[in-house]
Design a protein around this motif. Sequence first.
Motif, mmCIF file in Angstrom:
data_model
loop_
_atom_site.group_PDB
_atom_site.id
_atom_site.type_symbol
_atom_site.label_atom_id
_atom_site.label_comp_id
_atom_site.label_asym_id
_atom_site.label_seq_id
_atom_site.Cartn_x
_atom_site.Cartn_y
_atom_site.Cartn_z
ATOM 1 N N ARG A 60 72.027 61.918 12.160
ATOM 2 C CA ARG A 60 72.108 60.431 12.723
ATOM 3 C C ARG A 60 70.590 59.657 12.280
ATOM 4 O O ARG A 60 71.015 58.345 12.126
ATOM 5 C CB ARG A 60 72.015 60.535 14.470
ATOM 6 C CG ARG A 60 73.400 61.425 14.765
ATOM 7 C CD ARG A 60 73.697 61.507 16.185
ATOM 8 N NE ARG A 60 74.691 62.295 16.615
ATOM 9 C CZ ARG A 60 74.686 62.838 17.794
ATOM 10 N NH1 ARG A 60 74.095 62.527 18.677
ATOM 11 N NH2 ARG A 60 75.695 63.664 17.900
ATOM 12 N N THR A 175 75.006 57.943 19.232
ATOM 13 C CA THR A 175 75.955 58.715 18.803
ATOM 14 C C THR A 175 76.592 58.249 17.350
ATOM 15 O O THR A 175 76.265 57.099 17.197
ATOM 16 C CB THR A 175 77.243 58.868 19.763
ATOM 17 O OG1 THR A 175 77.879 57.573 19.897
ATOM 18 C CG2 THR A 175 76.712 59.294 21.169
ATOM 19 N N GLU A 176 77.539 59.204 16.737
ATOM 20 C CA GLU A 176 77.939 58.631 15.589
ATOM 21 C C GLU A 176 78.948 57.514 15.785
ATOM 22 O O GLU A 176 79.163 56.386 14.999
ATOM 23 C CB GLU A 176 78.940 59.985 15.069
ATOM 24 C CG GLU A 176 78.144 61.007 14.157
ATOM 25 C CD GLU A 176 77.941 62.186 15.418
ATOM 26 O OE1 GLU A 176 78.289 61.901 16.423
ATOM 27 O OE2 GLU A 176 77.529 63.232 14.815
ATOM 28 N N LYS A 177 79.740 57.402 16.750
ATOM 29 C CA LYS A 177 80.402 56.300 17.305
ATOM 30 C C LYS A 177 79.568 55.193 17.397
ATOM 31 O O LYS A 177 80.065 53.799 17.068
ATOM 32 C CB LYS A 177 81.218 56.659 18.626
ATOM 33 C CG LYS A 177 82.220 55.564 18.904
ATOM 34 C CD LYS A 177 82.809 55.940 20.138
ATOM 35 C CE LYS A 177 83.758 54.643 20.693
ATOM 36 N NZ LYS A 177 84.260 54.821 22.004
ATOM 37 N N GLN A 178 78.515 55.304 18.201
ATOM 38 C CA GLN A 178 77.563 54.086 18.344
ATOM 39 C C GLN A 178 76.974 53.503 16.894
ATOM 40 O O GLN A 178 76.915 52.357 16.642
ATOM 41 C CB GLN A 178 76.446 54.477 19.166
ATOM 42 C CG GLN A 178 76.990 54.583 20.754
ATOM 43 C CD GLN A 178 75.988 55.008 21.545
ATOM 44 O OE1 GLN A 178 75.238 55.805 21.329
ATOM 45 N NE2 GLN A 178 75.972 54.284 22.676
ATOM 46 N N ALA A 180 78.372 53.661 14.118
ATOM 47 C CA ALA A 180 79.720 52.877 13.418
ATOM 48 C C ALA A 180 79.630 51.558 14.050
ATOM 49 O O ALA A 180 79.779 50.614 13.205
ATOM 50 C CB ALA A 180 80.874 53.674 13.624
ATOM 51 N N GLU A 181 79.534 51.428 15.241
ATOM 52 C CA GLU A 181 79.701 50.063 15.954
ATOM 53 C C GLU A 181 78.502 49.425 15.578
ATOM 54 O O GLU A 181 78.435 48.185 15.058
ATOM 55 C CB GLU A 181 79.634 50.292 17.484
ATOM 56 C CG GLU A 181 79.679 49.138 18.365
ATOM 57 C CD GLU A 181 79.578 49.219 19.787
ATOM 58 O OE1 GLU A 181 79.514 48.182 20.452
ATOM 59 O OE2 GLU A 181 79.484 50.441 20.175
#
Length: 191
Positions: A60, A175-178, A180-181
Amino acid sequence: MTATLRRFAELDPARPLLALDFDGPLNRFVGGASGHGPETVTVVDARDDSKTVVDFFPDRIAELDRIVRTHGVNIGWLSSWGEAVDTAIEQAFDGLLAGGFILARPPRRGPYGARPRDWKFYGLRGHLQAFPTPWAWIDDEEIASALQYDPRRLTELTALAPGLPMHVDEATTVTEKQLAELDVFFAGHGG
């Protein structure tokens, strides 16, 4: 090689800004204690020989560094670590996330050990008033506090420039999702 910390005057003020806290978003805490992360490194601050354990997800940190470099983003540290954040950048992150500046210095602790509330908000607001560039703010406490007690504060910041306030959980870090956002946000508002 990029200096670990720079003065803001050395950076391009027109670039987007990533206002970044350290403990919580990058340094993982479980029940308020460290030592439980996927990678654990003890860093030593040369200024006072203090030792601190840093728990983090290396993938990350690498992805966040890639986002910053790809989109030409200035990192503004909003952390109680203050200038000591350079220790973690150099020793735990092997220089990843280097080149940022101290967006606001942490105020002195009060008589009961607490720092004055909202110092990060005021630091970011003052910066955006002077340099209204797209911004993202990653923090584990201040954003949730603003949303709970006075959501107009975040609206005040987004009125100055397009922004992405991002609350993270201190046990999971960003997080990975954050990430990406964040990548999508800076792709749309890049420098």
